[in-house]
Design a protein around this motif. Structure first.
Motif: not given
Length: 221
Positions: A8-21
């Motif tokens: 869960g920590v990995f997935v949440i971090s992956f999704l957060l990192g994936s936001i293309p600001w």
């Protein structure tokens, strides 16, 4: 349960990192797509060249923030279990949680699913993560490596690659010497090598002698 928490920590971090600001800011505020300008990269360097100091700084702060937030989420998860949880006779501790988040956030940024699994090169995100992963001292040493080499060579990519290459060495001190958390060292090293891989085009241009220097006006290949 233990594996699910780590996942869960990995997935949440992956999704957060994936936001293309970089893409979001360029489209919402500048009515263009950063990927159609300069190097086509969505990170800070191309954002500065494409959108100027204000837009570029906004991209850096938001990408940096992704790393900070993912690390804090991991730290909170570790705290929920008193700093560590049992997993097949081993212990997943604070170091393991924050490095899993580091890897997830960096991979999310570089392989953003919203951009066809393409993204940035991971430097701003990684630095944000390192303020939690290594603490402020280690993160500042990484920044010093970056800054000194950029100032000396005028190549942002040289500083970026060198800082990423140094990351496994710092991780060896933190996770193999200061504490013994080999899984944390592996996660950090894989993340760092992924950042180096993301700079493969820069490496080729450096070898060919046509990498763009700071202040150079000609279009980056």
């Amino acid at each position: 349960m233990e594996l699910l928490v780590a996942l869960g920590v990995f997935v949440i971090s992956f999704l957060l990192g994936s936001i293309p600001w970089g893409v979001i800011i360029s489209k919402v505020f500048y009515h263009t797509d950063i990927r159609e300008h300069g190097s086509g990269n969505i990170g800070t360097t191309n954002a500065m060249r494409t959108m100027g100091k204000v837009g570029g700084s906004a991209v850096f702060v938001l990408d940096f923030g992704k790393g900070i937030v993912s690390g804090l989420i991991a730290a909170a998860a570790a705290a929920m279990f008193g700093g560590g949880i049992s997993l097949s006779g081993h212990v997943i501790g604070y170091d393991d949680f924050v490095t899993v988040a580091f890897l997830g956030c960096v991979w999310g940024h570089i392989f953003s699913p919203w951009l066809g699994f393409k993204g940035g090169k991971g430097i701003a995100v990684a630095v944000g993560c390192l303020f939690v992963t290594f603490g402020w001292q280690g993160a500042c040493l990484e920044l010093a490596i970056f800054a000194v080499l950029v100032l000396a060579t005028k190549y942002v990519s040289v500083g970026s690659i060198a800082a990423a290459a140094a990351c496994p060495l710092f991780a060896a001190y933190y996770f193999l010497y200061a504490t013994f958390a080999p899984a944390a060292w592996v996660c950090t090293t894989v993340a760092a090598l992924t950042v180096v891989w993301a700079h493969r085009g820069n490496i080729e241009r450096l070898r060919a002698g046509n990498e763009r220097r700071i202040g150079q006006k000609s279009k980056e290949a």
